[in-house]
Design a protein around this motif. Structure first.
Motif, PDB file in Angstrom:
ATOM      1  N   GLU A   1      27.836  38.902  25.346  1.00  0.00           N
ATOM      2  CA  GLU A   1      27.633  39.901  26.403  1.00  0.00           C
ATOM      3  C   GLU A   1      28.322  39.509  27.695  1.00  0.00           C
ATOM      4  O   GLU A   1      28.896  40.357  28.381  1.00  0.00           O
ATOM      5  N   LYS A   2      28.320  38.219  28.043  1.00  0.00           N
ATOM      6  CA  LYS A   2      28.864  37.790  29.329  1.00  0.00           C
ATOM      7  C   LYS A   2      30.336  38.147  29.469  1.00  0.00           C
ATOM      8  O   LYS A   2      30.777  38.580  30.543  1.00  0.00           O
ATOM      9  N   LEU A   3      31.091  37.985  28.400  1.00  0.00           N
ATOM     10  CA  LEU A   3      32.516  38.288  28.492  1.00  0.00           C
ATOM     11  C   LEU A   3      32.731  39.764  28.831  1.00  0.00           C
ATOM     12  O   LEU A   3      33.490  40.116  29.718  1.00  0.00           O
ATOM     13  N   TRP A   4      32.029  40.632  28.095  1.00  0.00           N
ATOM     14  CA  TRP A   4      32.188  42.056  28.330  1.00  0.00           C
ATOM     15  C   TRP A   4      31.739  42.450  29.738  1.00  0.00           C
ATOM     16  O   TRP A   4      32.427  43.196  30.434  1.00  0.00           O
ATOM     17  N   THR A   5      30.569  41.969  30.129  1.00  0.00           N
ATOM     18  CA  THR A   5      30.046  42.373  31.430  1.00  0.00           C
ATOM     19  C   THR A   5      30.871  41.795  32.566  1.00  0.00           C
ATOM     20  O   THR A   5      31.103  42.459  33.576  1.00  0.00           O
ATOM     21  N   ASP A   6      31.334  40.545  32.439  1.00  0.00           N
ATOM     22  CA  ASP A   6      32.148  39.953  33.501  1.00  0.00           C
ATOM     23  C   ASP A   6      33.465  40.702  33.676  1.00  0.00           C
ATOM     24  O   ASP A   6      33.943  40.887  34.791  1.00  0.00           O
ATOM     25  N   HIS A   7      34.049  41.134  32.578  1.00  0.00           N
ATOM     26  CA  HIS A   7      35.376  41.761  32.672  1.00  0.00           C
ATOM     27  C   HIS A   7      35.304  43.252  32.987  1.00  0.00           C
ATOM     28  O   HIS A   7      36.139  43.763  33.732  1.00  0.00           O
ATOM     29  N   TYR A   8      34.333  43.957  32.399  1.00  0.00           N
ATOM     30  CA  TYR A   8      34.297  45.406  32.558  1.00  0.00           C
ATOM     31  C   TYR A   8      33.193  45.892  33.505  1.00  0.00           C
ATOM     32  O   TYR A   8      33.207  47.056  33.905  1.00  0.00           O
ATOM     33  N   ARG A   9      32.264  45.011  33.878  1.00  0.00           N
ATOM     34  CA  ARG A   9      31.210  45.433  34.787  1.00  0.00           C
ATOM     35  C   ARG A   9      31.367  44.806  36.175  1.00  0.00           C
ATOM     36  O   ARG A   9      31.234  45.499  37.179  1.00  0.00           O
ATOM     37  N   ASP A  10      31.653  43.509  36.217  1.00  0.00           N
ATOM     38  CA  ASP A  10      31.632  42.785  37.494  1.00  0.00           C
ATOM     39  C   ASP A  10      32.997  42.177  37.842  1.00  0.00           C
ATOM     40  O   ASP A  10      33.060  41.224  38.589  1.00  0.00           O
ATOM     41  N   SER A  11      34.063  42.755  37.322  1.00  0.00           N
ATOM     42  CA  SER A  11      35.358  42.082  37.443  1.00  0.00           C
ATOM     43  C   SER A  11      36.391  42.959  38.146  1.00  0.00           C
ATOM     44  O   SER A  11      37.537  43.018  37.753  1.00  0.00           O
TER      45      SER A  11
END
Length: 355
Positions: free
Chosen positions: A117-127
């Protein structure tokens, strides 16, 4: 650290994400739906496919072949191949949010899979100010804020049916955003011609078992008549549509000739080339009638030697002329295709004794 199967140098240092490269297509939320039967956003069960090997192109047999036995055509151009990869809309913002926060396992390009989950959220949510990369190199680009929720558009991803094809790397740009109603201005963006070429590989045509006279056995030096009734071969149309893009193409296969190979060098074909033209009504050759025994058939074979236990294999292949038309008035020709079947031919020798 993400480690794709190509060198990215030290340019990924800004992405401190726990990720792993999948050696095979990633898992999906559900089992992938049947190819061509699903929409752009979900499979037949309403869940989202995470594999970049499954295209969302919808295939429809606009004009299906007759008969129960069908098969795919083979291109007469040995150098022609269907497109190795292209880009498609994969997720709406809402779908990407749900997917990344509940599953987190999926392909972001044909050769790169993200887990966690962290990869997706870091790149597409908080990046929003993170690093993004394309086919050839990493470059600083606008990141994504909260999955672009509230915006009208799709996250696009490369699709490659065969990831072992070296040219499938041409679509290895990591999943990116495109506003609704727009086609990305990138190499290998989908076009009507790409859809037509994809549909070419889905064309199914009827088999080519021909009628013969005599039916069970041929006789040495006596012509065997070959024909097919009218209407046996008709145009076959396959329509390909890429949902949420407005792109479509229709590929048409038209039968134009039948080619005969007797299965032995000890034979003659009529005509000598072995190519029998298909008539306007779809028939081939002329049916045998009583009294035609001494005539030369317009389409047929004369065997010069009898079989000895093992029948000859008569090969009959139909050549199909392939054309296409698509969105925006585009259209053109694709390489001819062929479909071949074989049938056993027993040849007898009749000897007479004059007294």
């Amino acid at each position: 650290m993400l480690t794709p199967r190509k060198t990215l140098g030290g340019l990924l240092t800004s992405l401190t994400l726990a990720a792993a490269l999948a050696p095979s297509p990633a898992l999906a939320l559900g089992e992938p739906g049947n190819e061509g039967e699903t929409g752009a956003d979900s499979d037949a069960n309403g869940t989202i496919s995470a594999s970049a090997r499954h295209s969302r192109i919808k295939i429809t047999q606009a004009s299906a072949p007759t008969g129960d036995n069908t098969g795919n055509i083979s291109s007469t151009d040995v150098n022609w191949e269907p497109p190795p990869c292209w880009y498609e809309p994969a997720f709406t913002p809402e779908q990407l949010k749900e997917f990344s926060e509940t599953n987190g396992q999926g392909d972001v390009s044909p050769h790169v899979s993200w887990y966690g989950e962290k990869l997706w959220t870091d790149h597409y949510r908080d990046s929003k100010d993170a690093t993004n990369w394309n086919d050839d190199e990493l470059s600083t680009a606008k990141g994504y804020d909260n999955y672009n929720l509230g915006q009208d558009g799709y996250f696009w991803r490369g699709v490659a049916p065969d990831t072992t094809d070296p040219e499938s790397w041409n679509c290895d740009r990591v999943m990116f955003w495109q506003d609704a109603g727009e086609i990305p201005d990138v190499p290998n963006a989908p076009t009507p011609e790409i859809l037509a070429e994809y549909a070419y590989d889905k064309v199914k045509v009827p088999d080519t078992e021909v009628e013969l006279k005599p039916e069970a056995k041929s006789t040495v030096n006596v012509p065997t008549w070959v024909w097919l009734d009218k209407g046996t071969f008709k145009e076959v149309k396959v329509r390909a549509e890429l949902p949420n893009t407005g792109l479509w193409a229709e590929t048409t296969a038209k039968p134009v000739a039948l080619h005969l190979e007797p299965g032995t060098d000890d034979a003659e074909t009529f005509p000598a080339s072995g190519d029998c033209e298909i008539n306007d009504d779809g028939s081939i050759g002329t049916p045998y009638k009583t009294g035609d025994a001494g005539k030369t058939p317009p389409c047929g074979i004369r065997y010069l030697r009898a079989t000895n236990g093992e029948p000859y294999e008569l090969s009959a292949s139909v050549t199909w002329q392939i054309t296409w038309e698509g969105a925006g008035g585009d259209g053109g020709d694709l390489p001819d295709g062929t479909f071949e079947t074989t049938q056993d031919m027993n040849v007898q020798e009749i000897q007479s004794i004059n007294r």
